[in-house]
Design a protein around this motif. Structure first.
Motif, PDB file in Angstrom:
ATOM      1  N   ALA A  94     -14.513  -8.010 -16.818  1.00 49.21           N
ATOM      2  CA  ALA A  94     -14.952  -6.747 -17.411  1.00 49.21           C
ATOM      3  C   ALA A  94     -13.961  -5.624 -17.121  1.00 49.21           C
ATOM      4  O   ALA A  94     -13.709  -4.764 -17.971  1.00 49.21           O
ATOM      5  CB  ALA A  94     -16.338  -6.382 -16.881  1.00 49.21           C
ATOM      6  N   VAL A  95     -13.396  -5.645 -15.922  1.00 43.36           N
ATOM      7  CA  VAL A  95     -12.427  -4.616 -15.540  1.00 43.36           C
ATOM      8  C   VAL A  95     -11.218  -4.624 -16.478  1.00 43.36           C
ATOM      9  O   VAL A  95     -10.665  -3.577 -16.799  1.00 43.36           O
ATOM     10  CB  VAL A  95     -11.994  -4.813 -14.069  1.00 43.36           C
ATOM     11  N   MET A 145     -11.376  -4.742  -5.893  1.00 41.80           N
ATOM     12  CA  MET A 145     -11.637  -4.717  -7.331  1.00 41.80           C
ATOM     13  C   MET A 145     -13.105  -4.489  -7.665  1.00 41.80           C
ATOM     14  O   MET A 145     -13.415  -3.964  -8.732  1.00 41.80           O
ATOM     15  CB  MET A 145     -11.162  -6.024  -7.966  1.00 41.80           C
ATOM     16  N   ILE A 146     -14.026  -4.884  -6.772  1.00 39.75           N
ATOM     17  CA  ILE A 146     -15.445  -4.726  -7.120  1.00 39.75           C
ATOM     18  C   ILE A 146     -16.045  -3.450  -6.533  1.00 39.75           C
ATOM     19  O   ILE A 146     -17.206  -3.150  -6.802  1.00 39.75           O
ATOM     20  CB  ILE A 146     -16.284  -5.935  -6.683  1.00 39.75           C
ATOM     21  N   GLU A 203     -19.308   3.334 -17.250  1.00 41.59           N
ATOM     22  CA  GLU A 203     -18.638   2.122 -16.778  1.00 41.59           C
ATOM     23  C   GLU A 203     -19.400   1.385 -15.679  1.00 41.59           C
ATOM     24  O   GLU A 203     -19.394   0.149 -15.659  1.00 41.59           O
ATOM     25  CB  GLU A 203     -17.224   2.454 -16.304  1.00 41.59           C
ATOM     26  N   PRO A 204     -20.075   2.077 -14.720  1.00 44.37           N
ATOM     27  CA  PRO A 204     -20.832   1.337 -13.706  1.00 44.37           C
ATOM     28  C   PRO A 204     -21.878   0.395 -14.289  1.00 44.37           C
ATOM     29  O   PRO A 204     -22.152  -0.662 -13.715  1.00 44.37           O
ATOM     30  CB  PRO A 204     -21.483   2.453 -12.882  1.00 44.37           C
ATOM     31  N   VAL A 205     -22.468   0.779 -15.436  1.00 46.17           N
ATOM     32  CA  VAL A 205     -23.449  -0.100 -16.081  1.00 46.17           C
ATOM     33  C   VAL A 205     -22.770  -1.401 -16.517  1.00 46.17           C
ATOM     34  O   VAL A 205     -23.305  -2.496 -16.341  1.00 46.17           O
ATOM     35  CB  VAL A 205     -24.084   0.604 -17.298  1.00 46.17           C
ATOM     36  N   VAL A 256     -21.895  -3.514 -13.256  1.00 45.00           N
ATOM     37  CA  VAL A 256     -23.072  -4.168 -12.664  1.00 45.00           C
ATOM     38  C   VAL A 256     -23.534  -5.327 -13.543  1.00 45.00           C
ATOM     39  O   VAL A 256     -23.871  -6.412 -13.045  1.00 45.00           O
ATOM     40  CB  VAL A 256     -24.210  -3.141 -12.467  1.00 45.00           C
ATOM     41  N   SER A 257     -23.541  -5.119 -14.851  1.00 49.71           N
ATOM     42  CA  SER A 257     -23.937  -6.194 -15.775  1.00 49.71           C
ATOM     43  C   SER A 257     -22.991  -7.380 -15.659  1.00 49.71           C
ATOM     44  O   SER A 257     -23.431  -8.549 -15.634  1.00 49.71           O
ATOM     45  CB  SER A 257     -23.950  -5.675 -17.215  1.00 49.71           C
TER      46      SER A 257
END
Length: 396
Positions: free
Chosen positions: A133-134, A272-273, A377-379, A382-383
């Protein structure tokens, strides 16, 4: 406390925000800003330049250029410079601390968990999803930076493409190419009337001289060894926070044997996380080596050089930044920086996209962020982490 209105460098221009509003912004970005240095500097531009109008486009470009010219993590240096723009050293200091401290405490907590429970086996599953995702988040940020910073200038596009290709081929960011790009643009747009004149030299960073290998022969305590090593990492590594990873590997694993291969890979995964600057992984590494004092020493030693390399030349950028030669130089360096950032998307993707599911997740992230432009972006992160926890056991 700073007043709400304060005269800036431009005559008649007043600041549209308080110092504490800026500090709270960077505190939030350091707590919730995912995606690595490319995404983080993109968020700064989106929020502070486009949406709120606190920082001008010129000031942002100056900060990004200085962050690329000086050694150290790009996102942290850009934050420090933007704090300096209207509130000088106090603003730079508080903005930098607000940006770095949230993720520092997160990685220290993860370091404690890692030491208590003997590893982070679940993190591989989380990173499997988040890493993909990143890539999508970084790609979107790189695209926005490119369209906003380069425009239709053919010379800047040529610089951009050269740096992107060089970054992909060498998998590193070459500092002298940023300088060369600035000089070429300066000479093309605003050539000096005579050699030896002009204010450009006033803003070029002073080369840092390596102190030599004799220090290695001295009997250092562990904390002092940590401080010396991580200060070198902060002072001699150019480009984004990701550029520090190969340097850290050579010292932490190969030279000092402080961590083994698996521990180092887990440290990069932690970087990274977690939100905030990627280089904050030094806090996790320092914690594994010598507990909380080691984490503090590693983080302080890494960020102090980049702080000094930002605030010392900053007045010259502010004083001479509007001269045609400086504007041209900054434009060239910015084009080079954005090209290197775009190339780093491909470099990072080669490590994060390892199979069909991760490729699909990266493409879906891009599509979702293009479709839902206000999605936070946090959503997405987390997804992706939850998806990774489900998919990783099935694919491995």
């Amino acid at each position: 406390m700073a007043s709400r209105e304060m005269t800036s460098n431009a005559p008649g221009e007043s600041v549209r925000y308080t110092l504490w509003q800026l500090v709270l912004y960077f505190l939030k970005l350091g707590t919730m800003g995912f995606g690595g240095p490319v995404a983080l500097v993109g968020y700064m531009r989106r929020d502070l330049v486009e949406h709120r109008g606190w920082i001008t486009e010129a000031d942002y470009k100056e900060g990004l250029a200085l962050a690329q010219l000086a050694p150290g993590p790009m996102a942290a240096q850009t934050a420090i410079y933007l704090g300096y723009v209207h509130y000088r050293v106090v603003g730079a200091t508080l903005a930098g601390l607000a940006f770095v401290l949230p993720s520092f405490f997160m990685v220290v907590a993860l370091g404690w968990t890692y030491r208590q429970f003997g590893g982070l086996t679940w993190m591989q599953a989380v990173f499997y999803g988040v890493g993909a995702a990143v890539i999508g988040i970084i790609a979107i940020s790189a695209h926005k930076l490119t369209t906003k910073s380069i425009g239709k200038d053919k010379l800047l596009w040529a610089i951009f493409l050269i740096l992107a290709v060089v970054t992909v081929v060498t998998e590193s960011e070459i500092a002298w190419l940023f300088l060369a790009a600035g000089v070429v643009t300066w000479l093309w747009r605003a050539p000096p009337k005579r050699l030896g004149g002009g204010g450009l030299a006033a803003v070029l960073p002073v080369d840092v001289v390596h102190t030599g290998s004799f220090m290695a022969t001295l009997d250092w305590t562990l904390l002092t060894q940590i401080g010396v090593f991580f200060a070198k990492a902060g002072a001699f590594v150019f480009g984004s926070g990701l550029a520090i990873v190969p340097f850290l590997y050579g010292g932490v694993v190969t030279e000092h044997h402080w961590l083994n291969e698996k521990q180092f890979v887990d440290a990069v995964a932690v970087a990274m996380i977690t939100p905030g600057p990627v280089v904050i992984t030094v806090g996790f590494i320092g914690y594994l080596i010598a507990g909380f004092p080691g984490a503090c020493m590693a983080a302080l030693a890494t960020f102090l050089p980049c702080y000094l390399f930002t605030i010392i030349p900053a007045p010259y950028f502010k004083k001479y930044g509007k001269l045609p030669a400086i504007v041209a130089f900054v434009d060239g360096v910015t084009a080079a920086a954005v090209g290197a950032i775009t190339g780093s998307v491909i470099v990072i993707a080669k490590r994060s996209i390892v199979d069909v599911p991760t490729a699909v997740m990266a493409l879906l992230t891009i599509a979702i962020l293009l479709k839902f432009k206000k999605l936070q972006e946090p959503v997405v992160v987390v997804s992706a982490a939850l998806i990774g926890l489900v998919l990783y056991p099935l694919t491995h």
